[in-house]
Scaffold this motif. Structure first.
Motif, short mmCIF file in Angstrom:
data_model
loop_
_atom_site.label_atom_id
_atom_site.label_comp_id
_atom_site.label_asym_id
_atom_site.label_seq_id
_atom_site.Cartn_x
_atom_site.Cartn_y
_atom_site.Cartn_z
N UNK A 192 0.84 -1.20 0.00
CA UNK A 192 0.00 0.00 0.00
C UNK A 192 0.88 1.25 0.00
N UNK A 193 1.98 1.20 0.71
CA UNK A 193 2.90 2.33 0.75
C UNK A 193 3.46 2.64 -0.64
N UNK A 194 3.70 1.59 -1.43
CA UNK A 194 4.21 1.79 -2.78
C UNK A 194 3.17 2.37 -3.72
N UNK A 195 1.88 2.15 -3.40
CA UNK A 195 0.83 2.69 -4.24
C UNK A 195 -0.28 1.74 -4.60
N UNK A 196 -0.24 0.50 -4.09
CA UNK A 196 -1.30 -0.46 -4.38
C UNK A 196 -2.62 0.00 -3.76
N UNK A 197 -3.68 -0.01 -4.57
CA UNK A 197 -5.01 0.32 -4.05
C UNK A 197 -5.64 -0.88 -3.37
N UNK A 198 -5.32 -2.07 -3.87
CA UNK A 198 -5.81 -3.31 -3.27
C UNK A 198 -4.66 -4.31 -3.22
N UNK A 199 -4.66 -5.16 -2.20
CA UNK A 199 -3.69 -6.25 -2.09
C UNK A 199 -4.46 -7.54 -1.95
N UNK A 200 -4.18 -8.52 -2.82
CA UNK A 200 -4.88 -9.80 -2.78
C UNK A 200 -3.87 -10.95 -2.68
N UNK A 201 -4.33 -12.06 -2.13
CA UNK A 201 -3.49 -13.25 -2.07
C UNK A 201 -3.32 -13.83 -3.47
N UNK A 202 -2.17 -14.37 -3.77
CA UNK A 202 -1.93 -14.90 -5.11
C UNK A 202 -2.89 -16.03 -5.46
N UNK A 203 -3.49 -16.68 -4.44
CA UNK A 203 -4.45 -17.74 -4.72
C UNK A 203 -5.76 -17.18 -5.28
N UNK A 204 -5.97 -15.89 -5.14
CA UNK A 204 -7.14 -15.27 -5.76
C UNK A 204 -6.98 -15.20 -7.27
N UNK A 205 -5.73 -15.27 -7.74
CA UNK A 205 -5.43 -15.30 -9.18
C UNK A 205 -5.36 -16.74 -9.67
N UNK A 206 -4.71 -17.60 -8.89
CA UNK A 206 -4.57 -19.01 -9.27
C UNK A 206 -4.62 -19.87 -8.01
N UNK A 207 -5.67 -20.66 -7.90
CA UNK A 207 -5.86 -21.51 -6.71
C UNK A 207 -5.55 -22.97 -6.98
N UNK A 208 -4.89 -23.23 -8.10
CA UNK A 208 -4.55 -24.60 -8.45
C UNK A 208 -5.46 -25.20 -9.50
N UNK A 209 -6.54 -24.50 -9.83
CA UNK A 209 -7.49 -24.98 -10.84
C UNK A 209 -7.50 -24.02 -12.02
N UNK A 210 -7.36 -24.57 -13.22
CA UNK A 210 -7.36 -23.74 -14.43
C UNK A 210 -8.70 -23.85 -15.15
N UNK A 211 -9.20 -22.70 -15.59
CA UNK A 211 -10.44 -22.65 -16.37
C UNK A 211 -10.15 -22.04 -17.73
N UNK A 212 -10.95 -22.43 -18.73
CA UNK A 212 -10.77 -21.84 -20.06
C UNK A 212 -11.05 -20.34 -20.03
N UNK A 213 -12.12 -19.96 -19.33
CA UNK A 213 -12.47 -18.56 -19.14
C UNK A 213 -13.03 -18.39 -17.74
N UNK A 214 -12.67 -17.29 -17.09
CA UNK A 214 -13.18 -16.96 -15.77
C UNK A 214 -13.79 -15.57 -15.81
N UNK A 215 -14.30 -15.11 -14.70
CA UNK A 215 -14.89 -13.78 -14.61
C UNK A 215 -13.85 -12.73 -15.02
N UNK A 216 -14.29 -11.75 -15.82
CA UNK A 216 -13.40 -10.68 -16.27
C UNK A 216 -13.15 -9.70 -15.13
N UNK A 217 -11.87 -9.51 -14.77
CA UNK A 217 -11.54 -8.70 -13.60
C UNK A 217 -10.64 -7.50 -13.91
N UNK A 218 -9.63 -7.68 -14.75
CA UNK A 218 -8.60 -6.65 -14.91
C UNK A 218 -8.44 -6.21 -16.36
N UNK A 219 -8.21 -4.92 -16.53
CA UNK A 219 -7.99 -4.38 -17.88
C UNK A 219 -6.62 -4.74 -18.41
#
Length: 332
Positions: A192-219
């Protein structure tokens, strides 16, 4: 130039490597166009590989590592550079197959040199170093592919590393909403000090399961991680968004499908800081001294060390026990 100077030398020793700061002579250096009195360098992932017996970076010993350097010209065969000129050298073969920056003096081809931009000091340039250059090049490529703050949030993976931490600050400087992904949630306050507006756990990006398409989140996203997490990330990028990938800390295989590319028009942009054309290289460094220059560069420094600390420190780099940048003060 002095009759002798200090440098970190890697030598083969039985089945391993020996790292030692040694006295060298000018004749030990390559006979190249420009001789530089090195003031600062930095520590990067490749430098850690150079210090590892299985790193597959260095092919010939003895060797002086260090893929970054900043200093002043001492001698030059190229009329473009004169004694006292402040210069930066990163990438190309420096610290890989050519003696690098962990030395009080370095001899390099003039084609590798970037004049220090007016808006940076030598010290600041190596706080940024290859990591900062890679982060800035990633942003430039994303913007060339249509990214702007109005498009939505930008994800930065590997957020506590060199590329990730600097990318956060550069994106924030340009007005982006920045989401930092990390496996070190204990560093949330730092991010946050560097400038991050949000900090998430890396498992929120990849939890061990791969999908062809997931919910659209980031530009868009800046990814120094690669591997399966990159495949998962691609499935979450918004329509016509882009991912700039520059690393492989999670592996080299990316088991994705064509769906993000043909159904959402997602772009995967490869970021190569090593052989980036010189005109573009100079432009990126100019941006790092102007519109992309972070407000508080010292925030990126995990520690500042001298040459003498490197034999013990370099082998630990691959274990990722630090955050941000380690600055090497060669001239101390």
């Amino acid at each position: 130039m002095e009759n002798t100077f200090k440098a970190l030398v890697i030598e083969q020793e039985n089945e391993g490597l020996n790292l030692e700061v040694k006295e060298m002579e000018p004749s030990d250096l390559p006979d190249d166009d420009v001789l530089i009195k090195v003031k600062y360098s930095g520590i990067n992932y490749k430098d850690g590989l150079a210090a590892h017996p299985d790193g597959k970076i260095v092919n010939q010993y003895p060797f002086i590592p260090g893929i970054d350097l900043a200093g002043e010209v001492v001698l030059s065969k190229d009329e473009r550079y004169k004694k006292g000129d402040a210069v930066i050298v990163t990438s190309y073969e420096l610290g890989v197959s050519h003696f690098g920056g962990y030395s009080e003096y370095a001899s390099v081809p003039s084609e590798w040199i970037v004049p220090l931009p007016a808006g940076l000091t030598l010290r600041e340039s190596m706080i940024l170093g290859t990591a900062g250059f890679t982060a800035a090049l990633s942003i430039q490529r994303l913007e060339e592919n249509g990214l702007n703050p109005e498009r939505g949030s930008v994800l930065v993976t590997g957020a506590t590393g060199g590329v990730g931490s600097i990318a956060i600050a550069l994106l924030k400087k340009k007005g982006y909403h920045v989401v930092a992904s990390t496996g070190k949630l204990s560093e949330e306050a730092y991010l946050h000090q560097l400038g991050a507006d949000e900090v998430i756990d890396r498992e929120a990006v990849y939890n061990g399961t791969l999908k062809n398409l997931s919910k659209q989140k980031w530009a868009g996203a800046i990814d120094p991680v690669g591997g399966e997490p990159l495949a998962s990330l691609l499935s979450q990028i918004k329509y016509r968004g882009s991912v700039a990938v520059s690393g492989l800390t999670a592996g080299v295989k990316v088991p994705t499908t064509v769906f993000p590319f043909i159904l959402r028009g997602v772009s995967l942009l490869g970021i190569d800081s090593v052989y980036c054309p010189m005109e573009e290289r100079k432009n990126v460094w100019e941006r790092l001294s102007t519109d992309l220059k972070p407000n508080r560069l010292n925030d990126f420094i995990f520690k500042e060390v001298t040459l003498e600390a490197l034999p013990e420190l370099l082998p630990s780099v691959l274990k990722s026990h630090h955050r941000g940048r380690i600055l090497v003060n060669i001239d101390d």
